[in-house]
Design a protein around this motif. Structure first.
Motif, short mmCIF file in Angstrom:
data_model
loop_
_atom_site.label_atom_id
_atom_site.label_comp_id
_atom_site.label_asym_id
_atom_site.label_seq_id
_atom_site.Cartn_x
_atom_site.Cartn_y
_atom_site.Cartn_z
N LYS A 143 0.81 -1.21 0.00
CA LYS A 143 0.00 0.00 0.00
C LYS A 143 0.85 1.27 0.00
N ARG A 144 2.13 1.15 0.37
CA ARG A 144 2.98 2.34 0.43
C ARG A 144 3.13 2.98 -0.95
N LEU A 145 3.00 2.17 -2.00
CA LEU A 145 3.08 2.71 -3.36
C LEU A 145 2.02 3.79 -3.60
N VAL A 146 0.88 3.62 -2.95
CA VAL A 146 -0.21 4.59 -3.12
C VAL A 146 0.23 5.96 -2.62
N TRP A 147 0.95 6.01 -1.50
CA TRP A 147 1.42 7.30 -0.98
C TRP A 147 2.37 7.97 -1.97
N TRP A 148 3.22 7.20 -2.60
CA TRP A 148 4.17 7.80 -3.54
C TRP A 148 3.47 8.38 -4.76
N VAL A 149 2.46 7.69 -5.26
CA VAL A 149 1.75 8.24 -6.42
C VAL A 149 0.88 9.43 -6.01
N LEU A 150 0.42 9.43 -4.75
CA LEU A 150 -0.28 10.62 -4.25
C LEU A 150 0.65 11.82 -4.25
N LEU A 151 1.89 11.60 -3.89
CA LEU A 151 2.88 12.68 -3.90
C LEU A 151 3.12 13.18 -5.32
N ILE A 152 3.18 12.26 -6.27
CA ILE A 152 3.39 12.66 -7.67
C ILE A 152 2.26 13.55 -8.15
N SER A 153 1.02 13.14 -7.91
CA SER A 153 -0.11 13.95 -8.34
C SER A 153 -0.14 15.27 -7.59
N GLY A 154 0.29 15.26 -6.31
CA GLY A 154 0.36 16.49 -5.55
C GLY A 154 1.35 17.48 -6.14
N VAL A 155 2.47 16.98 -6.63
CA VAL A 155 3.47 17.85 -7.27
C VAL A 155 2.89 18.47 -8.54
N VAL A 156 2.24 17.66 -9.36
CA VAL A 156 1.63 18.19 -10.60
C VAL A 156 0.57 19.23 -10.26
N LEU A 157 -0.26 18.93 -9.27
CA LEU A 157 -1.29 19.87 -8.86
C LEU A 157 -0.67 21.15 -8.31
N GLY A 158 0.42 20.99 -7.53
CA GLY A 158 1.10 22.16 -6.99
C GLY A 158 1.69 23.04 -8.08
N ILE A 159 2.31 22.42 -9.08
CA ILE A 159 2.90 23.19 -10.18
C ILE A 159 1.82 23.93 -10.96
N SER A 160 0.72 23.26 -11.26
CA SER A 160 -0.36 23.91 -12.01
C SER A 160 -0.96 25.06 -11.21
N THR A 161 -1.06 24.88 -9.89
CA THR A 161 -1.58 25.95 -9.04
C THR A 161 -0.64 27.15 -9.03
N ILE A 162 0.64 26.89 -8.96
CA ILE A 162 1.63 27.97 -8.99
C ILE A 162 1.58 28.70 -10.32
N PHE A 163 1.55 27.95 -11.42
CA PHE A 163 1.49 28.56 -12.75
C PHE A 163 0.24 29.41 -12.91
N GLY A 164 -0.89 28.88 -12.43
CA GLY A 164 -2.14 29.63 -12.55
C GLY A 164 -2.12 30.90 -11.73
N PHE A 165 -1.57 30.82 -10.52
CA PHE A 165 -1.51 32.00 -9.65
C PHE A 165 -0.61 33.07 -10.22
N LEU A 166 0.50 32.68 -10.83
CA LEU A 166 1.45 33.64 -11.39
C LEU A 166 1.05 34.14 -12.77
N GLY A 167 -0.02 33.58 -13.34
CA GLY A 167 -0.48 34.02 -14.66
C GLY A 167 0.31 33.44 -15.81
N ILE A 168 1.11 32.39 -15.54
CA ILE A 168 1.92 31.79 -16.60
C ILE A 168 1.04 31.11 -17.64
N LEU A 169 -0.04 30.46 -17.17
CA LEU A 169 -0.92 29.75 -18.10
C LEU A 169 -1.60 30.72 -19.07
N GLU A 170 -1.87 31.93 -18.61
CA GLU A 170 -2.52 32.92 -19.48
C GLU A 170 -1.65 33.30 -20.67
N LYS A 171 -0.36 33.13 -20.53
CA LYS A 171 0.58 33.53 -21.58
C LYS A 171 0.88 32.42 -22.58
N MET A 172 0.16 31.30 -22.46
CA MET A 172 0.37 30.17 -23.36
C MET A 172 -0.78 30.12 -24.35
#
Length: 671
Positions: free
Chosen positions: A121-150
């Motif tokens: 079951k520990r594998l589940v925690w690691w993939v949760l971390l992976i999705s959390g990183v992707v979600l964190g990056i997209s949140t940062i990009f959205g907050f900084l307005g980077i996505l608007e410039k694409m």
């Protein structure tokens, strides 16, 4: 090749793939690019897991399942949503496909049991971390307005309100759950490269969490709109009184909200909003699934409390470990469900944490009824069981995929509408309905496009040719028919009746008896949404256009009783009094308007001008320009009339109204 090993690995990959993709999965093929794709993803994954289980049963002749600490509550919750969706939701498609909360909970329950079967079951925690990183990056990009410039991204991805998880509140909850494991992994890992990588991931997740929390602070554009506890309790209590066992039905909360919210709600800042969920998940659960959901949720919550007490033990302390971190996250998320509404991602995360904390053990059921003469087990009962499971899965899939095709076509229709391509919009909406006639949104949109086409034919013409009259007549009849279909798919939803009422109202200059039909439809809309002042204003406007001043005055007065500080209600009442010749009351109401609107607004200028005219006892013009920001006087429709008026067919009358026992009392004006 060992088939059993292949099946085992396939199940593991499906579970891990679902866990990593769920918070970040979106598709541009639908009007809802976030919620519906997540429902599709978890549904497909759960169906595949069930199919693999069916293959296992057929091969082994046995049914093996890993039972854990929270199974009873999970199963009861799945059953509550299943049965309530079948017996209570007026349009079952809402419960199981769009928005499909029943399907989502059932699929999440299947995921819970699938995670219980994982060897690591520990594998589940690691993939949760992976999705959390992707979600964190997209949140940062959205907050900084980077996505608007694409420029290559779709418009919805560029919106500052967009978040991969659905909203910033959901993102904050998800990232908050991921952080404790990441921090624990960072502290306990000795390998330096791995430590650096985990540290980098932790920084991304923490920054994403910080920005998400900042984005949902009061006053921010992404601050969540949530109904207050008092209103949600009132809605839940009234729903239980009327439908004790199964509630109002999954995905039908908005109907209960419209009917049962107390009149005090009109004094809040959210009074124009109609919510599809309560203040928190458990109040929504009680409203939609009744006592069945309450029992299931209560058992699930108590099992978590019991599990925590068992883990703490008699010493009252627990040792910090990965198990402890997992348990604390589960408790934290359970508390969140008591405090905030639950999106798909939050609900899915709850089931995942239940499985990660569950102490599972394997139970085996022998489906072999007898043995052959050679002593080998006869697998016919197992084969029958497996085939039945496969048939059930295929049946559900056969119903689901046409729904998805219709949703994609509906999205294409709106794309055509945005390009001002009326012909393509008309045809695509028609195609959506042909693919899936059970969605009220399709019929409502199709009705509106029919009305728009009829208006475009009429234009500013004083006389229409016979062909044009026939086309207009057909389009109007089709609009009425689609409005009736909208109501038929969910007669308990006030919004559907309002669609029909506005259709009748818009064709009043064109068709005989449309005015009486509009009044009937509005009265039923009001019966299902009794404290909505805007509905009273709309109905009063019809009476005004028919020169029925007393009815208009009475209706506008009830709107004021429902919300005394609504300037537009006072303004409409003032105009109705003016037309009746009751200048004193008209002046009193116009003075009330001036007390309610900002002094530097167009509304104030308009009301002040009207007041001066009234004080001079001169009739004010009702069709002047600059009607202000929110003050709109009741007027007869300016749509061009057809002489002679069209005669609607006999079946164009409003549908029979449903019996609504125990509806909220209609507010009455005070003498």
């Amino acid at each position: 090749m060992n088939i059993d090993l292949v099946i085992e690995r396939a199940k593991t990959y499906i579970v891990l793939g679902l866990v990593v993709l769920m918070p970040i999965w979106i598709l541009s093929s639908y009007l809802d690019p976030v919620g519906l794709p997540k429902l599709i993803l978890i549904t497909i994954a759960s169906l595949l897991l069930v199919l693999l289980k069916a293959v296992e049963i057929i091969r082994s002749g046995k049914f093996q399942i890993s039972l854990g600490s929270f199974d009873l509550g999970v199963v009861l919750l799945m059953l509550a949503y299943l049965v309530a969706g079948v017996v209570r939701t007026p349009n079952r498609l809402d419960a199981f496909f769009s928005p499909g909360i029943s399907t989502f909970v059932i699929a999440s329950g299947i995921l819970y049991f699938a995670i219980n079967e994982l060897k690591n079951k520990r594998l589940v925690w690691w993939v949760l971390l992976i999705s959390g990183v992707v979600l964190g990056i997209s949140t940062i990009f959205g907050f900084l307005g980077i996505l608007e410039k694409m420029p290559q991204l779709p418009d919805y991805l560029k919106s500052p309100l967009f978040n991969l998880s659905g909203d910033y509140l959901t993102a904050a909850v998800y990232l908050a759950v991921v952080i404790p494991f990441s921090l624990f992994a960072l502290i306990t890992t000795d390998d330096l490269p791995k430590k650096v990588l985990i540290g980098f991931c932790l920084v991304i997740v923490a920054l994403g969490l910080s920005l998400s929390i900042f984005s949902i602070l009061p006053g921010k554009p992404n601050a969540p709109a949530i109904p207050d506890v008092t209103t949600s309790w009132a809605v839940a209590a009234e729903s239980i009184k009327e439908n004790p066992v199964w509630g109002v039905g999954p995905a039908n909360y908005i109907s209960a909200f419209n009917r049962f919210r107390p009149i005090t709600y009109n004094a809040t800042n959210f009074w124009p909003y109609r919510f599809s969920a309560g203040h928190d998940y458990f109040l929504t659960l009680i409203t939609e699934t009744g006592l069945a959901g309450l029992v299931a949720g209560g058992i699930l919550g108590l099992s978590v409390v019991k599990f925590v007490r068992s883990a703490v033990g008699t010493r009252g302390t627990i040792k910090v470990s990965e198990t402890t971190i997992s348990l604390l996250c589960l408790v934290g998320l359970l508390i969140a469900l008591i405090l905030i509404p639950a999106s798909f991602v939050i609900l899915y995360m709850f089931f995942v944490l239940l499985a990660l904390n569950s102490k599972a053990h394997t139970v085996e059921f022998n489906l072999t009824a007898a043995k052959t003469q050679g002593g080998a087990p006869a697998k016919f009962p197992a084969i029958i069981t497996g085939v039945l499971i496969v048939v059930a899965v295929l049946y559900f899939a056969s119903r689901a995929f046409p729904v998805l095709g219709a949703e994609a076509t509906f999205k294409t229709a709106f794309d055509a509408l945005n390009k001002n391509d009326g012909k393509a919009t008309y045809e695509l909406l028609q195609e959506s309905i042909n693919k899936n006639p059970m969605v009220d949104r399709y019929h409502a949109s199709y009705a509106q496009i029919n009305l728009a086409l009829a208006r475009s034919i009429i234009g500013d013409k004083k006389d229409l040719s016979d062909d044009e009259k026939n086309s207009v007549s057909q389009l109007i009849q089709q609009a009425v028919r689609e409005g009736q279909n909208t109501v038929a798919l969910n007669q308990e939803r006030s919004g559907n009746w309002e669609v029909l009422a506005r259709i009748y109202q818009s064709i009043m200059p064109l068709a005989k008896d449309a005015d009486s039909f509009a009044i009937q439809a509005y009265n039923q809309t009001i019966a299902l949404d009794p404290i909505n002042p805007n509905l009273r204003i709309a109905l009063g406007g019809i009476y005004y256009s028919l020169s029925q001043w007393d009815n208009a005055i009475s209706t506008f007065s009830v709107a004021i009783a429902a919300k005394p500080d609504l300037a537009n209600a006072h303004y409409n009442l003032a105009v109705a009094y003016r037309e009746k010749g009751d200048i004193d009351n008209a002046i009193a109401q116009m003075q009330a308007v001036l007390q309610l609107v900002p002094q530097n607004s167009q509304d104030y200028t308009l009301a002040n001008s009207e007041l001066e005219s009234l004080q001079k006892k001169k009739p004010a013009k009702t069709g002047q320009e600059g009607t202000g920001e929110s003050l709109t006087a009741p007027q007869a429709s300016t749509a061009p009339a057809i002489n002679p008026q069209l005669t609607l067919p006999k079946d164009a009358t409003p549908p029979a109204a449903p019996v609504i026992p125990g509806a909220t009392p209609t507010p009455t004006p005070q003498p």
